[in-house]
Write a protein that holds these residues in place. Structure first.
Motif, PDB file in Angstrom:
ATOM      1  N   CYS A   1       0.850  -1.185   0.000  1.00  0.00           N
ATOM      2  CA  CYS A   1       0.000   0.000   0.000  1.00  0.00           C
ATOM      3  C   CYS A   1       0.887   1.238   0.000  1.00  0.00           C
ATOM      4  O   CYS A   1       2.063   1.175   0.364  1.00  0.00           O
ATOM      5  CB  CYS A   1      -0.933   0.021   1.215  1.00  0.00           C
ATOM      6  N   VAL A   2       0.294   2.353  -0.392  1.00  0.00           N
ATOM      7  CA  VAL A   2       1.040   3.603  -0.406  1.00  0.00           C
ATOM      8  C   VAL A   2       0.054   4.749  -0.226  1.00  0.00           C
ATOM      9  O   VAL A   2      -1.107   4.647  -0.626  1.00  0.00           O
ATOM     10  CB  VAL A   2       1.832   3.759  -1.727  1.00  0.00           C
ATOM     11  N   GLY A   3       0.509   5.814   0.410  1.00  0.00           N
ATOM     12  CA  GLY A   3      -0.321   7.000   0.581  1.00  0.00           C
ATOM     13  C   GLY A   3       0.347   8.219  -0.041  1.00  0.00           C
ATOM     14  O   GLY A   3       1.574   8.340  -0.045  1.00  0.00           O
TER      15      GLY A   3
ATOM     16  N   ALA B   1      -5.007   7.067  -0.992  1.00  0.00           N
ATOM     17  CA  ALA B   1      -4.481   5.849  -0.377  1.00  0.00           C
ATOM     18  C   ALA B   1      -4.723   4.698  -1.332  1.00  0.00           C
ATOM     19  O   ALA B   1      -5.876   4.407  -1.688  1.00  0.00           O
ATOM     20  CB  ALA B   1      -5.145   5.586   0.966  1.00  0.00           C
TER      21      ALA B   1
ATOM     22  N   CYS C   1      -2.705  -1.406   6.564  1.00  0.00           N
ATOM     23  CA  CYS C   1      -2.581  -0.427   5.485  1.00  0.00           C
ATOM     24  C   CYS C   1      -3.600   0.697   5.649  1.00  0.00           C
ATOM     25  O   CYS C   1      -3.278   1.878   5.476  1.00  0.00           O
ATOM     26  CB  CYS C   1      -2.773  -1.119   4.140  1.00  0.00           C
TER      27      CYS C   1
ATOM     28  N   GLU D   1      -2.502   3.014   8.719  1.00  0.00           N
ATOM     29  CA  GLU D   1      -1.336   3.873   8.523  1.00  0.00           C
ATOM     30  C   GLU D   1      -1.538   4.880   7.401  1.00  0.00           C
ATOM     31  O   GLU D   1      -1.231   6.069   7.561  1.00  0.00           O
ATOM     32  CB  GLU D   1      -0.088   3.042   8.240  1.00  0.00           C
ATOM     33  N   GLU D   2      -2.041   4.431   6.245  1.00  0.00           N
ATOM     34  CA  GLU D   2      -2.113   5.336   5.104  1.00  0.00           C
ATOM     35  C   GLU D   2      -3.110   6.471   5.345  1.00  0.00           C
ATOM     36  O   GLU D   2      -2.869   7.613   4.945  1.00  0.00           O
ATOM     37  CB  GLU D   2      -2.471   4.573   3.826  1.00  0.00           C
TER      38      GLU D   2
ATOM     39  N   GLN E   1      -1.434   8.914   7.735  1.00  0.00           N
ATOM     40  CA  GLN E   1      -0.427   9.710   7.043  1.00  0.00           C
ATOM     41  C   GLN E   1      -1.077  10.762   6.148  1.00  0.00           C
ATOM     42  O   GLN E   1      -0.555  11.868   5.996  1.00  0.00           O
ATOM     43  CB  GLN E   1       0.498   8.806   6.237  1.00  0.00           C
TER      44      GLN E   1
END
Length: 301
Positions: free
Chosen positions: A179-181, A208, A222, A225-226, A229
């Motif tokens: 995953c990524v934000g 996200a 995921c 946290e994302e 953030q």
């Protein structure tokens, strides 16, 4: 960068996908979760015992997470990567659009709803899921391999969407992250009117990206946290503990320590665009007023 406010409707993802085999499924992370759990990681305790955090440590951790910039895991030009050292957060209400078309869609939406409630309580900021065709400024997308190309195409058609579309494609092809934000903040205004009213470090849009099909504990980690953030805490740091803002994956859920970081970030005594030096002169006074009895380690002060 211009705000992308168009709703991200599920109908976006009904388009054909060419070369879907180049995009990686969440199911590939099943072994990762099993290994992490066997090592005692991805814990579910929000107030872990025996891990006290002094007021000084809490201030230091806020400095690391709010003013640092996480390494660019997608290896693409990042408009905020070279611009650390400024406080960034939302000023406008956050309107969230959740896109999930897989078998876990109901679970995904329930997890997002729960985390958004926690974030709203911790920050005091207005956050909710969009209603009907209401514009969204925070998109949470659970993507299957066939979803990346159509999502990226449609994002690219919107003002400022080219960079975000590139991130979507790169994330789909990146094996090393589940995953990524991303969040985009305003540029210094030029001229007058609404654009000039935006402060340069105000968050305007966040995204996200989470692989659909992830094992349940990792998927929840995921989301936690994302989304946290996306509120303006962009960094991870190995010295910050107990926290999800740490790449060792010791904790799957936002801890009391993490919620304290969010309370600090959205305290009215801080403001968008403050330098690290300006903010850190105020943060100790903010911490004195927080209820930190669940983790504060008073014997260590």
């Amino acid at each position: 960068m211009s705000m992308i406010a168009a709703p991200l409707a599920a109908a976006w993802l009904a388009l054909a996908c060419n070369g879907c085999e180049t995009f990686h499924p969440g199911e590939a992370w099943q072994g990762y979760e099993r290994t992490a759990l066997a090592l005692g990681k991805m814990r579910l305790d929000r107030q872990p015992p025996g891990l006290p955090v002094s007021r000084q440590a809490l201030a230091d951790n806020f400095r690391r997470i709010a003013f640092g910039i996480e390494n660019d895991v997608l290896q693409v030009d990042d408009p905020i990567a070279s611009e650390g050292g400024r406080l960034r957060r939302w000023r406008q209400p956050v309107r969230v659009r959740v896109t999930s078309l897989g078998a876990q869609a109901a679970t995904h939406r329930a997890a997002v709803d729960d985390v958004l409630g926690r974030l709203a309580e911790a920050t005091g900021h207005e956050i909710r899921v969009t209603q009907s065709d209401e514009p969204a400024n925070l998109a949470v997308m659970f993507l299957r391999p066939q979803d990346y190309e159509p999502a990226a195409r449609l994002l690219s058609q919107r003002p400022g969407g080219g960079w975000i579309a590139n991130q979507v494609v790169r994330f789909g092809k990146a094996r090393h992250t589940p995953c990524v934000g991303i969040f985009l903040h305003a540029k210094p205004p030029a001229g007058t009117g609404a654009q000039a009213a935006r402060r340069p470090d105000e968050i305007l849009f966040a995204l996200a990206l989470i692989r659909s099909g992830l094992p349940p504990r990792l998927a929840r980690a995921c989301v936690e946290e994302e989304l946290a953030q996306a509120m303006g805490l962009p960094n991870d740091d190995p010295h910050v503990r107990p926290s999800v803002f740490n790449d060792d994956q010791e904790f799957a859920l936002l801890t009391g320590h993490d919620e304290a970081l969010l309370r600090i970030l959205y305290d009215n005594r801080l403001s968008v665009g403050m330098t690290e030096t300006e903010a850190m002169e105020i943060v100790p006074d903010i911490i004195k007023g927080l209820d930190t009895t669940g983790f504060d380690g008073r014997t260590q002060r």
